[in-house]
Write a protein that holds these residues in place. Structure first.
Motif, mmCIF file in Angstrom:
data_model
loop_
_atom_site.group_PDB
_atom_site.id
_atom_site.type_symbol
_atom_site.label_atom_id
_atom_site.label_comp_id
_atom_site.label_asym_id
_atom_site.label_seq_id
_atom_site.Cartn_x
_atom_site.Cartn_y
_atom_site.Cartn_z
ATOM 1 N N ILE A 1 -24.401 -2.935 3.957
ATOM 2 C CA ILE A 1 -23.115 -3.324 3.235
ATOM 3 C C ILE A 1 -22.219 -2.221 3.038
ATOM 4 C CG2 ILE A 1 -22.480 -3.561 0.869
ATOM 5 C CD1 ILE A 1 -24.937 -5.239 0.318
ATOM 6 N N THR A 2 -22.356 -0.844 2.959
ATOM 7 C CA THR A 2 -21.793 0.387 3.112
ATOM 8 C C THR A 2 -21.047 0.342 4.269
ATOM 9 O OG1 THR A 2 -23.269 1.300 1.449
ATOM 10 C CG2 THR A 2 -21.706 2.885 2.526
ATOM 11 N N PHE A 3 -21.843 0.399 5.252
ATOM 12 C CA PHE A 3 -21.132 0.470 6.708
ATOM 13 C C PHE A 3 -20.221 -0.620 6.904
ATOM 14 C CE2 PHE A 3 -21.107 -0.557 11.419
ATOM 15 C CZ PHE A 3 -20.667 0.967 11.869
ATOM 16 N N LEU A 4 -20.485 -1.901 6.412
ATOM 17 C CA LEU A 4 -19.269 -2.952 6.494
ATOM 18 C C LEU A 4 -18.412 -2.449 5.688
ATOM 19 C CD1 LEU A 4 -21.585 -6.004 6.754
ATOM 20 C CD2 LEU A 4 -20.134 -5.152 8.667
ATOM 21 N N MET A 5 -18.520 -2.138 4.370
ATOM 22 C CA MET A 5 -17.229 -1.655 3.646
ATOM 23 C C MET A 5 -16.252 -0.563 4.086
ATOM 24 S SD MET A 5 -19.154 -1.904 0.084
ATOM 25 C CE MET A 5 -17.904 -2.457 -1.425
ATOM 26 N N GLY A 6 -16.932 0.111 4.863
ATOM 27 C CA GLY A 6 -16.093 1.355 5.486
ATOM 28 C C GLY A 6 -15.454 0.634 6.683
ATOM 29 N N GLN A 7 -15.781 -0.253 7.353
ATOM 30 C CA GLN A 7 -14.999 -1.011 8.705
ATOM 31 C C GLN A 7 -14.041 -1.680 7.912
ATOM 32 O OE1 GLN A 7 -18.541 -2.908 10.572
ATOM 33 N NE2 GLN A 7 -18.099 -1.808 12.300
ATOM 34 N N VAL A 8 -14.322 -2.553 6.883
ATOM 35 C CA VAL A 8 -13.253 -3.297 6.218
ATOM 36 C C VAL A 8 -12.123 -2.394 5.589
ATOM 37 C CG1 VAL A 8 -12.746 -4.690 4.479
ATOM 38 C CG2 VAL A 8 -14.778 -5.225 5.722
ATOM 39 N N ALA A 9 -12.700 -1.419 5.044
ATOM 40 C CA ALA A 9 -11.400 -0.245 4.344
ATOM 41 C C ALA A 9 -10.523 0.301 5.739
ATOM 42 C CB ALA A 9 -12.201 0.709 3.591
ATOM 43 N N PHE A 10 -11.261 0.655 6.773
ATOM 44 C CA PHE A 10 -10.629 1.071 7.923
ATOM 45 C C PHE A 10 -9.624 0.113 8.497
ATOM 46 C CE2 PHE A 10 -10.151 1.904 12.713
ATOM 47 C CZ PHE A 10 -9.701 3.179 12.331
ATOM 48 N N GLU A 11 -10.120 -1.130 8.635
ATOM 49 C CA GLU A 11 -9.513 -2.339 9.135
ATOM 50 C C GLU A 11 -8.186 -2.712 8.279
ATOM 51 O OE1 GLU A 11 -10.721 -6.566 10.661
ATOM 52 O OE2 GLU A 11 -10.683 -6.332 8.290
ATOM 53 N N ARG A 12 -8.291 -2.418 6.988
ATOM 54 C CA ARG A 12 -7.154 -2.814 6.060
ATOM 55 C C ARG A 12 -6.131 -1.586 6.180
ATOM 56 N NH1 ARG A 12 -10.901 -4.320 0.721
ATOM 57 N NH2 ARG A 12 -10.976 -6.631 1.291
ATOM 58 N N ALA A 13 -6.629 -0.286 6.343
ATOM 59 C CA ALA A 13 -5.679 0.873 6.369
ATOM 60 C C ALA A 13 -5.086 0.731 7.672
ATOM 61 C CB ALA A 13 -6.578 2.110 6.251
ATOM 62 N N TRP A 14 -5.731 0.235 8.710
ATOM 63 C CA TRP A 14 -5.133 -0.031 10.046
ATOM 64 C C TRP A 14 -3.919 -1.012 10.152
ATOM 65 C CZ3 TRP A 14 -6.060 3.038 14.424
ATOM 66 C CH2 TRP A 14 -5.573 2.579 15.457
ATOM 67 N N ARG A 15 -4.228 -2.186 9.403
ATOM 68 C CA ARG A 15 -3.323 -3.349 9.195
ATOM 69 C C ARG A 15 -2.118 -2.643 8.248
ATOM 70 N NH1 ARG A 15 -5.791 -7.832 6.238
ATOM 71 N NH2 ARG A 15 -7.636 -7.267 7.405
ATOM 72 N N ARG A 16 -2.389 -1.915 7.313
ATOM 73 C CA ARG A 16 -1.276 -1.618 6.622
ATOM 74 C C ARG A 16 -0.164 -0.571 7.176
ATOM 75 N NH1 ARG A 16 -5.063 -0.329 1.920
ATOM 76 N NH2 ARG A 16 -5.116 -2.163 0.655
ATOM 77 N N LEU A 17 -0.910 0.420 8.123
ATOM 78 C CA LEU A 17 0.214 1.173 8.945
ATOM 79 C C LEU A 17 0.857 0.415 10.007
ATOM 80 C CD1 LEU A 17 -2.317 4.242 9.272
ATOM 81 C CD2 LEU A 17 -0.438 4.095 7.675
ATOM 82 N N GLY A 18 0.596 -0.834 10.213
ATOM 83 C CA GLY A 18 1.338 -1.802 10.954
ATOM 84 C C GLY A 18 0.784 -1.441 12.237
ATOM 85 N N TRP A 19 -0.183 -0.942 12.502
ATOM 86 C CA TRP A 19 -0.995 -1.105 13.995
ATOM 87 C C TRP A 19 -1.597 -2.446 14.126
ATOM 88 C CZ3 TRP A 19 -3.006 4.467 12.651
ATOM 89 C CH2 TRP A 19 -1.725 5.294 12.701
ATOM 90 N N LYS A 20 -1.421 -2.771 15.211
ATOM 91 C CA LYS A 20 -2.370 -4.286 15.630
ATOM 92 C C LYS A 20 -2.967 -4.012 16.897
ATOM 93 C CE LYS A 20 1.182 -7.075 13.377
ATOM 94 N NZ LYS A 20 2.100 -7.954 13.279
ATOM 95 N N LYS A 21 -3.812 -4.758 17.091
ATOM 96 C CA LYS A 21 -4.701 -4.506 18.362
ATOM 97 C C LYS A 21 -3.912 -5.197 19.412
ATOM 98 C CE LYS A 21 -9.258 -5.602 16.438
ATOM 99 N NZ LYS A 21 -10.319 -6.451 16.349
ATOM 100 N N THR A 22 -3.708 -4.484 20.592
ATOM 101 C CA THR A 22 -2.839 -4.995 21.654
ATOM 102 C C THR A 22 -3.908 -5.287 22.918
ATOM 103 O OG1 THR A 22 -2.818 -2.696 22.310
ATOM 104 C CG2 THR A 22 -1.111 -3.412 21.096
ATOM 105 N N LYS A 23 -3.432 -6.294 23.628
ATOM 106 C CA LYS A 23 -4.395 -6.753 24.567
ATOM 107 C C LYS A 23 -3.878 -6.001 25.915
ATOM 108 C CE LYS A 23 -5.589 -11.152 22.960
ATOM 109 N NZ LYS A 23 -5.546 -12.720 23.261
ATOM 110 N N VAL A 24 -4.921 -5.346 26.564
ATOM 111 C CA VAL A 24 -4.495 -4.592 27.622
ATOM 112 C C VAL A 24 -4.579 -5.983 28.980
ATOM 113 C CG1 VAL A 24 -5.274 -2.949 29.313
ATOM 114 C CG2 VAL A 24 -5.642 -2.698 26.945
ATOM 115 N N GLY A 25 -3.599 -5.912 29.513
ATOM 116 C CA GLY A 25 -3.392 -7.181 30.730
ATOM 117 C C GLY A 25 -3.702 -6.356 32.053
ATOM 118 N N ASN A 26 -4.243 -7.393 32.779
ATOM 119 C CA ASN A 26 -4.535 -6.833 34.133
ATOM 120 C C ASN A 26 -3.355 -6.818 35.069
ATOM 121 O OD1 ASN A 26 -6.980 -6.847 33.493
ATOM 122 N ND2 ASN A 26 -7.623 -8.880 34.308
#
Length: 192
Positions: A167-192
């Motif tokens: 639970i603690t590990f998942l909470m850390g991941q969720v917090a990181f994901e939210r912070a990442w989203r707030r900063l406006g960074w999105k996952k980018t797909k790397v094309g071939n």
């Protein structure tokens, strides 16, 4: 974990989530069981507009306070995984302690009855009051009960620590994901 119950609307269903304290000590949500809270147990429905988890009254068998988890409208898959694992852990914990408390009460009652019978006493005195044993006699019961259930408690503690670490590990991941989203960074797909 404690409880006085959290609520809100179930994502997309419009079903209000309420807690019913009656029944088996599993601490399951009434709406998830497919019926309304039973009248003989404590029931609590948090406000539909609530954006928080709510902690409910203690369960009759487990003595633990169940939680109604808030489900955000924009819950991420990782957030959902965390919430569902927390719910699963809560049910597991409720079931363990409900079972443990039932066996404790039963064995305690049998111990008291056997000790009183050996002394030639009844369970109630002439005024109708329940007869009790002294602290030293009850200490024998508590020691025996703990010794007999040592392995069960050790396994419970090991599983409890594993679940809390997850639970603690998942909470850390969720917090990181939210912070990442707030900063406006999105996952980018790397094309071939």
């Amino acid at each position: 974990m404690a409880a006085a119950l959290r609520a809100g609307l179930r994502a997309g269903s419009g079903t209000r989530r309420c807690f019913s304290g009656a029944g088996g000590g599993a601490g399951l949500l009434a709406a998830e069981r497919g019926h309304e809270p039973e009248s003989r147990g404590s029931s609590f429905c948090p406000p539909a507009h609530s954006c928080n988890d709510w902690i409910g009254p203690p369960d009759r068998q487990s003595n633990l306070r169940p939680i109604v988890f808030h489900i955000p409208k924009n819950e991420s898959p990782l957030g959902r995984r965390l919430r569902e694992f927390r719910q699963e852990t809560q049910v597991w914990n409720q079931q363990f302690w409900a079972s443990q408390n039932v066996s404790f009460r039963k064995e305690k009652e049998e111990f008291v009855y056997s000790r009183l019978k050996a002394k030639g006493l009844e369970m109630k005195d002439e005024t109708g009051q329940k007869v009790t044993l002294n602290a030293e006699e009850m200490a024998d019961f508590y020691k025996d009960f703990l010794s007999k259930n040592f392995k069960k408690h050790m396994c419970y503690n090991r599983e409890w620590y594993k679940r809390n670490f997850t639970i603690t590990f998942l909470m850390g991941q969720v917090a990181f994901e939210r912070a990442w989203r707030r900063l406006g960074w999105k996952k980018t797909k790397v094309g071939n």
